[in-house]
Design a protein around this motif. Structure first.
Motif, PDB file in Angstrom:
ATOM      1  N   THR A 218      41.373  34.857  30.898  1.00  0.00           N
ATOM      2  CA  THR A 218      41.070  36.024  30.076  1.00  0.00           C
ATOM      3  C   THR A 218      39.897  36.835  30.601  1.00  0.00           C
ATOM      4  O   THR A 218      39.649  37.948  30.128  1.00  0.00           O
ATOM      5  CB  THR A 218      40.758  35.595  28.633  1.00  0.00           C
ATOM      6  OG1 THR A 218      39.661  34.661  28.636  1.00  0.00           O
ATOM      7  CG2 THR A 218      41.972  34.958  27.980  1.00  0.00           C
TER       8      THR A 218
ATOM      9  N   CYS B  54      39.022  38.636  23.921  1.00  0.00           N
ATOM     10  CA  CYS B  54      38.580  37.273  24.222  1.00  0.00           C
ATOM     11  C   CYS B  54      38.879  36.316  23.068  1.00  0.00           C
ATOM     12  O   CYS B  54      38.872  36.717  21.895  1.00  0.00           O
ATOM     13  CB  CYS B  54      37.077  37.252  24.496  1.00  0.00           C
ATOM     14  SG  CYS B  54      36.595  38.077  26.021  1.00  0.00           S
ATOM     15  N   PRO B  55      39.101  35.038  23.383  1.00  0.00           N
ATOM     16  CA  PRO B  55      39.250  34.034  22.321  1.00  0.00           C
ATOM     17  C   PRO B  55      37.933  33.897  21.565  1.00  0.00           C
ATOM     18  O   PRO B  55      36.852  34.096  22.134  1.00  0.00           O
ATOM     19  CB  PRO B  55      39.579  32.745  23.085  1.00  0.00           C
ATOM     20  CG  PRO B  55      39.988  33.175  24.453  1.00  0.00           C
ATOM     21  CD  PRO B  55      39.262  34.447  24.724  1.00  0.00           C
TER      22      PRO B  55
ATOM     23  N   SER C 256      42.602  31.208  17.190  1.00  0.00           N
ATOM     24  CA  SER C 256      41.402  31.858  17.718  1.00  0.00           C
ATOM     25  C   SER C 256      41.740  32.923  18.749  1.00  0.00           C
ATOM     26  O   SER C 256      40.899  33.741  19.092  1.00  0.00           O
ATOM     27  CB  SER C 256      40.469  30.812  18.344  1.00  0.00           C
ATOM     28  OG  SER C 256      41.059  30.241  19.508  1.00  0.00           O
ATOM     29  N   HIS C 257      43.000  32.902  19.250  1.00  0.00           N
ATOM     30  CA  HIS C 257      43.357  33.888  20.272  1.00  0.00           C
ATOM     31  C   HIS C 257      44.873  33.989  20.430  1.00  0.00           C
ATOM     32  O   HIS C 257      45.449  33.364  21.310  1.00  0.00           O
ATOM     33  CB  HIS C 257      42.722  33.515  21.610  1.00  0.00           C
ATOM     34  CG  HIS C 257      42.961  34.541  22.693  1.00  0.00           C
ATOM     35  ND1 HIS C 257      42.491  35.829  22.616  1.00  0.00           N
ATOM     36  CD2 HIS C 257      43.628  34.459  23.881  1.00  0.00           C
ATOM     37  CE1 HIS C 257      42.842  36.502  23.707  1.00  0.00           C
ATOM     38  NE2 HIS C 257      43.534  35.695  24.490  1.00  0.00           N
TER      39      HIS C 257
ATOM     40  N   ARG D 191      41.759  28.085  21.262  1.00  0.00           N
ATOM     41  CA  ARG D 191      41.991  28.325  22.680  1.00  0.00           C
ATOM     42  C   ARG D 191      40.641  28.381  23.384  1.00  0.00           C
ATOM     43  O   ARG D 191      40.070  29.440  23.600  1.00  0.00           O
ATOM     44  CB  ARG D 191      42.765  29.629  22.880  1.00  0.00           C
ATOM     45  CG  ARG D 191      44.112  29.684  22.191  1.00  0.00           C
ATOM     46  CD  ARG D 191      45.012  28.506  22.537  1.00  0.00           C
ATOM     47  NE  ARG D 191      45.099  28.246  23.963  1.00  0.00           N
ATOM     48  CZ  ARG D 191      45.921  28.875  24.796  1.00  0.00           C
ATOM     49  NH1 ARG D 191      46.739  29.791  24.333  1.00  0.00           N
ATOM     50  NH2 ARG D 191      45.948  28.565  26.081  1.00  0.00           N
TER      51      ARG D 191
ATOM     52  N   VAL E 287      41.730  28.943  29.948  1.00  0.00           N
ATOM     53  CA  VAL E 287      41.830  30.109  29.066  1.00  0.00           C
ATOM     54  C   VAL E 287      40.675  31.072  29.334  1.00  0.00           C
ATOM     55  O   VAL E 287      40.862  32.289  29.434  1.00  0.00           O
ATOM     56  CB  VAL E 287      41.844  29.678  27.582  1.00  0.00           C
ATOM     57  CG1 VAL E 287      41.760  30.896  26.665  1.00  0.00           C
ATOM     58  CG2 VAL E 287      43.100  28.877  27.294  1.00  0.00           C
ATOM     59  N   TRP E 288      39.460  30.513  29.471  1.00  0.00           N
ATOM     60  CA  TRP E 288      38.320  31.374  29.776  1.00  0.00           C
ATOM     61  C   TRP E 288      38.477  32.020  31.145  1.00  0.00           C
ATOM     62  O   TRP E 288      38.111  33.193  31.334  1.00  0.00           O
ATOM     63  CB  TRP E 288      37.016  30.571  29.722  1.00  0.00           C
ATOM     64  CG  TRP E 288      36.710  29.973  28.386  1.00  0.00           C
ATOM     65  CD1 TRP E 288      36.608  28.648  28.070  1.00  0.00           C
ATOM     66  CD2 TRP E 288      36.467  30.681  27.159  1.00  0.00           C
ATOM     67  NE1 TRP E 288      36.329  28.474  26.742  1.00  0.00           N
ATOM     68  CE2 TRP E 288      36.234  29.702  26.153  1.00  0.00           C
ATOM     69  CE3 TRP E 288      36.440  32.031  26.811  1.00  0.00           C
ATOM     70  CZ2 TRP E 288      35.959  30.051  24.833  1.00  0.00           C
ATOM     71  CZ3 TRP E 288      36.164  32.369  25.483  1.00  0.00           C
ATOM     72  CH2 TRP E 288      35.934  31.394  24.513  1.00  0.00           C
TER      73      TRP E 288
ATOM     74  N   LYS F  72      39.224  40.938  15.645  1.00  0.00           N
ATOM     75  CA  LYS F  72      38.131  40.733  16.585  1.00  0.00           C
ATOM     76  C   LYS F  72      37.448  42.022  17.007  1.00  0.00           C
ATOM     77  O   LYS F  72      36.216  42.095  17.094  1.00  0.00           O
ATOM     78  CB  LYS F  72      38.648  39.967  17.811  1.00  0.00           C
ATOM     79  CG  LYS F  72      39.046  38.526  17.502  1.00  0.00           C
ATOM     80  CD  LYS F  72      39.445  37.772  18.739  1.00  0.00           C
ATOM     81  CE  LYS F  72      40.808  38.164  19.220  1.00  0.00           C
ATOM     82  NZ  LYS F  72      41.279  37.302  20.342  1.00  0.00           N
TER      83      LYS F  72
ATOM     84  N   ASN G  54      35.009  31.716  20.112  1.00  0.00           N
ATOM     85  CA  ASN G  54      34.481  30.380  20.360  1.00  0.00           C
ATOM     86  C   ASN G  54      34.201  29.702  19.026  1.00  0.00           C
ATOM     87  O   ASN G  54      34.396  30.283  17.949  1.00  0.00           O
ATOM     88  CB  ASN G  54      33.227  30.430  21.249  1.00  0.00           C
ATOM     89  CG  ASN G  54      32.109  31.275  20.638  1.00  0.00           C
ATOM     90  OD1 ASN G  54      31.956  31.343  19.423  1.00  0.00           O
ATOM     91  ND2 ASN G  54      31.322  31.928  21.484  1.00  0.00           N
TER      92      ASN G  54
END
Length: 578
Positions: free
Chosen positions: A365, A407-408, A492-493, A356, A361-362, A518, A410
């Motif tokens: 979130t 947060c996802p 990832s999220h 994600r 998405v960024w 996370k 990276n």
């Protein structure tokens, strides 16, 4: 040395041998003819000439025979080629020279010169798009395991979790079964639903629609998929899902009809869209039954997460039955997804990632991608323009959100996590998701550490995905299948797709899934004083219980049974021993 190539067909396989020109040139045609002509001479003269160590013809013949012998030893590989069975035949049948390109620019190298060049392209689907130097006919020794089935590696990374004996068990109560006979004959009440959002949002709403129909004792009209305004996807239910499977599996639970009967077509449905979150079966009956019995047709919208996650056991079992057994993808979607999954596994186990990292998405979130100040500025500007996109806890800074685990991950963080957990560098990785903010640059940390990184565009043959080009939900379904079939899966999220695959993999035997811890692991990511050994040891410790082991849904209120199917939908099956 000689090189070899294989060509596969439905009838037989043919192996071609190409010998380097230097070897051929060393054996002149005159020498060969002279040697063959010697067969007609007397045996004595032939023996003397052939075994004369100064005879140049003997040396030329010896070199030629040794070369052929060496190549013959390698020809055993041709008897059991490793790769795609019908890959080449499909490639040859393609009438297009246009090279499809993924949205990250991973293009294929398509040759239209000679038949030999085309046969050379057999293995390029997983190897040329990212400039690989290997072929699928290569050495598999690094994937051989103690059990010989290719599902373990020389490290522990591929080891599957202990399912503790849990198996699917959807045994309904006597009362539920008795009620089913009456519902199956229902002819007066019909529930219509309109589901919205992406594929996995639609699946959640369809599952709840079936349960609501059961609660109301109504027949369910095949759900209407609202056109996705963002993607312009006009797919209908039967385009994505197997309608006959849906009807037949649920035949004893809820009557499914494709259309309203003629007697109800002119009936204006009673529309209701005000269902609250966590609505109970009692609330649904008290608010809908009276009007339903009067009008005969009820239309519901906006079902996403409205029905309570904590329902009576029989209704929880029904949820699982819909999600895991009734709601299968249509045959052509399943065929495409399975085909890509088989290609990924053609050299052994593979990892699937749901990344994600898209711009929206960024933005939503409230997090930053970690790429550069240039991309941080892009996200911040978009967030200022559309503050309504930002989700809860808007007063937190992006760094506070990251440390809180909101947060996802990276690409760099995904890479460090995988390496710390023991993922081998030669692991094949399939990634699903939209185009990352930053494109190929965003994936560099992953591709530099794990060079065998592919998405559906990289491994599909030319034109294979063309029929689904404007069908975002079908494309998502293909990703879903490849991810579900993987040996190890990680998102990832969170998100609907990650949750759906987690539950599906649990229901099918608790296949390994990495749930990134996370909130607890990220402080170690920024701790520069830790050695690599200490870091890996701590990351493994944090994820010891986050690898897909059975987890009880009832240990925490509000959990979705389609994500945590134990204990309502799965139970321990014990067998007596003598």
């Amino acid at each position: 040395m000689g090189t070899w190539k294989t060509r596969s067909s439905s009838k037989k396989q043919v192996c071609y041998i190409s010998v380097p020109a230097q070897i051929i040139n060393s054996v002149s045609s005159s020498s060969l003819h002279s040697f063959l002509d010697n067969k007609s001479s007397k045996k004595k003269n032939t023996t003397i000439k052939l075994f004369n160590l100064r005879n140049p013809k003997l040396w030329a013949l010896s070199i030629f025979l040794l070369t052929v012998l060496g190549i013959s030893l390698r020809l055993s590989l041709c008897l059991s080629p490793f790769g795609f069975g019908d890959h080449e035949s499909q490639l040859q049948s393609s009438d297009s020279n246009v090279s499809p390109k993924s949205h990250l620019g991973f293009a294929y190298s398509r040759s239209n010169a000679t038949q030999t060049e085309i046969s050379n392209a057999k293995d390029r689907s997983l190897d040329t798009g990212l400039e690989k130097n290997e072929t699928f006919g290569g050495d598999r020794s690094h994937l051989i395991t103690s059990d010989g089935n290719g599902h373990g590696d020389k490290n522990e990374f591929w080891k599957q979790p202990d399912g503790l004996g849990y198996k699917p068990c959807l045994d309904f109560s006597i009362g539920y079964s008795r009620e089913s006979k009456k519902i199956a004959r229902e002819r007066r009440k019909y529930l219509m639903v309109v589901v919205s959002g992406g594929l996995n949002q639609q699946k959640i709403q369809i599952v709840d629609a079936v349960v609501i129909a059961r609660i109301l004792g109504a027949a369910l009209v095949v759900p209407i998929l609202q056109i996705n305004l963002i993607w312009g996807d006009e797919s209908e239910f039967s385009d994505i899902f197997d309608l006959e499977q849906f009807k037949s599996v649920l035949a004893n639970d809820v009557k499914i009809v494709s259309l309203l009967p003629a007697s109800k077509i002119m009936t204006r449905p009673s529309e209701e869209g005000g269902m609250p979150f966590n609505a109970s079966p009692q609330w649904i009956r008290s608010h809908y039954l009276k009007r339903f019995n009067r009008d005969g047709v009820l239309l519901l919208r906006r079902l996403d997460s409205r029905l309570s996650k904590d329902l009576p056991t029989d209704l929880q079992k029904l949820r699982c039955k819909v999600a895991f057994e009734a709601l299968k993808f249509s045959p052509r979607v399943m065929e495409m997804g399975k085909k890509l999954a088989e290609r990924m596994r053609s050299k052994g186990p593979y990892i699937a990632l749901h990344l994600r990292m898209e711009k929206d998405v960024w933005v939503r979130t409230g997090c930053l991608s970690g790429l550069s100040s240039k991309y941080d500025e892009i996200v911040n500007i978009e967030r200022i323009k559309r503050p309504e996109l930002l989700t809860a806890k808007s007063r937190m800074t992006s760094n506070e959100r990251k440390l809180a685990g909101l947060c996802p991950l990276n690409a760099k963080e995904v890479t460090r996590l995988l390496r710390a957990l023991g993922a081998p560098r030669d692991a094949r990785i399939y990634w699903a998701g939209g185009e990352p903010l930053g494109g190929k640059e965003a994936l560099k940390p992953l591709t530099s550490e794990f060079p065998h990184l592919y998405n559906k565009y990289d491994i599909a043959l030319p034109l294979e995905l063309k029929p689904f080009a404007k069908r975002a939900s079908i494309m998502a379904a293909i990703d879903y299948i490849v991810c579900k079939e993987s040996d190890v899966f990680m998102a990832s999220h969170g998100g609907n797709m990650g949750h759906a695959i987690q539950g599906h993999r649990a229901y099918e035997g608790h296949k390994k899934i990495i749930t990134p811890n996370k909130r607890h692991m990220l402080p170690y990511f920024v701790n520069t004083s830790m050695s690599k050994t200490e870091f890996e040891k701590m990351i493994k410790k944090l994820h010891r219980q986050s690898l897909g082991q059975p987890e009880l849904r009832v240990s925490k209120a509000g959990r979705d049974v389609t994500k945590y199917p134990v204990p309502e939908c799965m139970c321990k099956q014990t067998t007596s021993t003598i």
